[in-house]
Design an enzyme around this catalytic site. Structure first.
Site, PDB file in Angstrom:
ATOM      1  N   ASP A   1     -50.136 -15.062 -11.112  1.00  0.00           N
ATOM      2  CA  ASP A   1     -50.982 -16.175 -10.693  1.00  0.00           C
ATOM      3  C   ASP A   1     -52.256 -15.661 -10.028  1.00  0.00           C
ATOM      4  O   ASP A   1     -52.334 -14.509  -9.584  1.00  0.00           O
ATOM      5  CB  ASP A   1     -50.234 -17.110  -9.739  1.00  0.00           C
ATOM      6  CG  ASP A   1     -49.712 -16.399  -8.490  1.00  0.00           C
ATOM      7  OD1 ASP A   1     -49.279 -15.234  -8.601  1.00  0.00           O
ATOM      8  OD2 ASP A   1     -49.730 -17.001  -7.402  1.00  0.00           O
TER       9      ASP A   1
ATOM     10  N   GLU B   1     -46.965 -15.889  -6.349  1.00  0.00           N
ATOM     11  CA  GLU B   1     -47.098 -14.952  -5.221  1.00  0.00           C
ATOM     12  C   GLU B   1     -48.150 -15.428  -4.234  1.00  0.00           C
ATOM     13  O   GLU B   1     -47.978 -15.305  -3.009  1.00  0.00           O
ATOM     14  CB  GLU B   1     -47.466 -13.561  -5.755  1.00  0.00           C
ATOM     15  CG  GLU B   1     -47.436 -12.458  -4.692  1.00  0.00           C
ATOM     16  CD  GLU B   1     -48.753 -12.288  -3.943  1.00  0.00           C
ATOM     17  OE1 GLU B   1     -48.765 -11.565  -2.924  1.00  0.00           O
ATOM     18  OE2 GLU B   1     -49.779 -12.872  -4.364  1.00  0.00           O
TER      19      GLU B   1
END
Length: 364
Positions: free
Chosen positions: A68, A131
């Site tokens: 991400d 994350e």
């Protein structure tokens, strides 16, 4: 253009700002399966896909990165964030440094390792979603038992290929004060939640974390990051909230720390845990550190810890408290900025470092 740069550009062109990691995971899964890995996809939410890829037998070395990226911000970009434009030695785009270059380098180095003549080290590649919002994907992977005990954990977060040995932990809390609303001209009829929260914020400012500075991680810190309260100027507020960011060092127990802070608030304010990630630290003389430096990683130097937290907070314990090194091609100062870029030579160098370290661990 080298394979790792081409792969990095492919990943940058996939928009995974705040989600959509499934589209990033798909080409990586295909490559790893083609290289002989057993690949398992894991969704902790719809479209939030991570991968666990295993190769070989025995206790593996674990390679990890996240898929991400953070939002683009309000400033216009000179280089479009998802076109992966190359300008000289720089590759531009959201995620170029944090951390699609690192993910690409891990995957290419792993492919080289398993196809090479000296490939006795088993590998587990853990690519996570979520994350940037508190290691959500890694937490769910660990909770489901998808991460194995490991010989060592390599995190490809941006360090300009310096071998960093850990980072502080993060304990994020929400402090909430409740009161009773009334008209602003008659405050004696109400119970002002903002006043309660203000006293709590003062207690947070004076709070002593209770430990000496770590020789390398430094001192623990406490910061109030946001404050919200009230709905209009002429009402007594009945709700007020603040967020508290505590950065911790090795030896601090987060449960004990939270309870000590709760006692300082005198019962006027409740505390809710938003993020609870322990610190990470590996001895500079650990063999896992030495093999990475021998393979070309820059030595830790005078500042051997990352300023940010990583999925290692979650994965290191699941890996059996494996020695952990953070080492990736991205530039730390480029993380989350407008016109983010990564130096192309660093990306290519990272592949050599990772492949060289795996070869070194394979040596008898």
């Amino acid at each position: 253009m080298t394979d790792v740069v081409a792969l990095t550009r492919e990943l940058i062109r996939i928009d995974s700002v705040g989600g959509g990691e499934a589209a990033v995971a798909e080409p990586l899964a295909r490559r790893l399966e083609a290289a002989g890995f057993e690949v398992r996809a894991h969704d902790h939410a719809p479209g939030r896909t991570g991968l666990v890829a295993r190769w070989g037998t025995g206790v593996p070395v674990t390679l990890t990165g996240h898929l991400d990226t953070v939002p683009l911000g309000g400033r216009p970009w000179t280089h479009e964030p998802h076109t992966a434009e190359v300008d000289g030695d720089r590759l531009y785009g959201r995620g170029s440094s944090d951390m699609k270059a690192g993910v690409a380098a891990l995957v290419v180095a792993a492919e080289r390792h398993v196809r090479g003549p000296n490939h006795r080290v088993a590998l587990e590649i853990v690519l996570t979603a979520g994350e940037e919002t508190g290691c959500e994907g890694a937490i769910d992977m660990v909770a489901r038992g998808l991460v194995s005990r490991s010989r060592g954990l390599l995190v490809a977060e941006p360090t300009a290929n310096r071998a960093l040995l850990g980072h502080k932990g993060a304990l994020w809390l929400k402090a909430t004060a409740h009161g009773r609303t009334a008209h602003g001209s008659m405050p004696h009829l109400g119970d002002n939640a903002i006043y309660k929260l203000a006293r709590a914020i003062g207690a947070v400012e004076r709070f002593d974390p209770g430990v000496s500075p770590h020789p390398w991680l430094g001192a623990p810190t406490v910061n109030v990051g946001t404050v919200h309260g009230g709905i209009n100027v002429n009402s007594v507020p009945d709700l007020a909230e603040a967020t508290v960011d505590m950065r911790t060092v090795t030896g601090q127990d987060h449960t004990e720390l939270r309870e000590r802070l709760r006692e300082r608030l005198d019962g006027e304010t409740s505390l809710e845990v938003l993020t609870d990630l322990p610190s990470v630290w590996t001895d500079p003389d650990d063999p896992f550190v030495r093999v990475l430096v021998a393979a070309g990683a820059r030595p830790p130097g005078e500042r051997p810890a990352a300023s940010y937290f990583t999925d290692a907070s979650v994965l290191a314990t699941a890996c059996g408290d494996a020695p952990t090194v953070i080492c990736g091609p991205g530039e730390p100062e480029q993380a989350h900025v407008t016109d983010e870029y990564c130096e192309i030579p660093r990306i290519e160098e990272a592949v050599e470092i990772y492949a060289g370290a795996l070869a070194g661990l394979s040596a008898p």
